[in-house]
Design a protein around this motif. Structure first.
Motif, PDB file in Angstrom:
ATOM      1  N   ASN A  10       0.823  -1.209   0.000  1.00  0.00           N
ATOM      2  CA  ASN A  10       0.000   0.000   0.000  1.00  0.00           C
ATOM      3  C   ASN A  10       0.860   1.264   0.000  1.00  0.00           C
ATOM      4  N   LYS A  11       1.637   1.385  -1.048  1.00  0.00           N
ATOM      5  CA  LYS A  11       2.486   2.558  -1.276  1.00  0.00           C
ATOM      6  C   LYS A  11       2.680   2.706  -2.780  1.00  0.00           C
ATOM      7  N   PRO A  12       2.973   3.918  -3.250  1.00  0.00           N
ATOM      8  CA  PRO A  12       3.231   4.116  -4.679  1.00  0.00           C
ATOM      9  C   PRO A  12       4.453   3.319  -5.149  1.00  0.00           C
ATOM     10  N   SER A 102      -2.386   4.571  -7.850  1.00  0.00           N
ATOM     11  CA  SER A 102      -1.386   5.547  -7.401  1.00  0.00           C
ATOM     12  C   SER A 102      -0.835   5.214  -6.012  1.00  0.00           C
ATOM     13  N   GLU A 103      -1.551   4.382  -5.259  1.00  0.00           N
ATOM     14  CA  GLU A 103      -1.131   4.048  -3.892  1.00  0.00           C
ATOM     15  C   GLU A 103      -0.943   2.556  -3.639  1.00  0.00           C
TER      16      GLU A 103
END
Length: 167
Positions: A10-12, A102-103
């Motif tokens: 859960n990160k770009p 994006s995330e």
């Protein structure tokens, strides 16, 4: 022997790539099974942070060389070139990142280990069992580290044990 792992973080994608690719030499900060790691020698592949990495494992030391470093497509591939037993012909690990949103980033890890000779054939099942156990936590370690900036619970236990040995 082939091992495949897939996980979503859960990160770009750039945040994941920064830790996995750009900080190639610092994998010991997040990866279970690594007591220490260090990048060395100038990069041969454009954009790579170095050409090699040395890793201290509980079982000894290995050296790896970057075979592919593609920052645009977020692909990292490296090969163990020193430190494995004589009956290991090759060990290549490939990581590929895919942006889900994006995330959210999908991480695919694909490790292929080839053994050789009679000893390789005999040791194959035991080595497969050992490697499976060693790499079980690595994708989750990466996920936890990228999302929180801290080592996973499993890695934190290893760090504590290592500190106790030194003290």
């Amino acid at each position: 022997m082939e091992f495949k792992k897939e996980i979503t973080i859960n990160k770009p994608i750039e945040a994941v790539w920064d830790i996995l690719g750009n900080q190639f030499g610092d994998a010991y900060k997040w990866a279970s099974g690594l007591n220490h790691s260090k990048a060395f020698s100038p990069p041969v592949i454009k954009g790579a942070p170095s050409n090699n990495r040395s890793c201290e494992l509980p079982s000894g030391k290995i050296k790896e060389v970057i075979r592919k470093f593609d920052a645009n497509n977020h692909i990292l591939e490296y090969e163990v070139i020193e430190g494995f037993p004589f009956f290991v012909d090759s060990a290549i690990n490939n990581w590929q990142l895919t942006s889900i949103s994006s995330e959210i980033t999908k991480v695919d890890m694909h490790l292929i280990v080839k053994t050789k000779g009679l000893v390789g054939s005999i040791m194959n099942p035991m080595m497969k069992m050992q490697l499976k156990k060693q790499i079980e936590h690595i994708p989750n370690d990466l996920k936890y580290y990228v999302e929180t900036g801290k080592p996973s619970q499993n890695k934190a236990k290893e760090i504590e044990k290592l500190a106790d040995k030194v003290a």
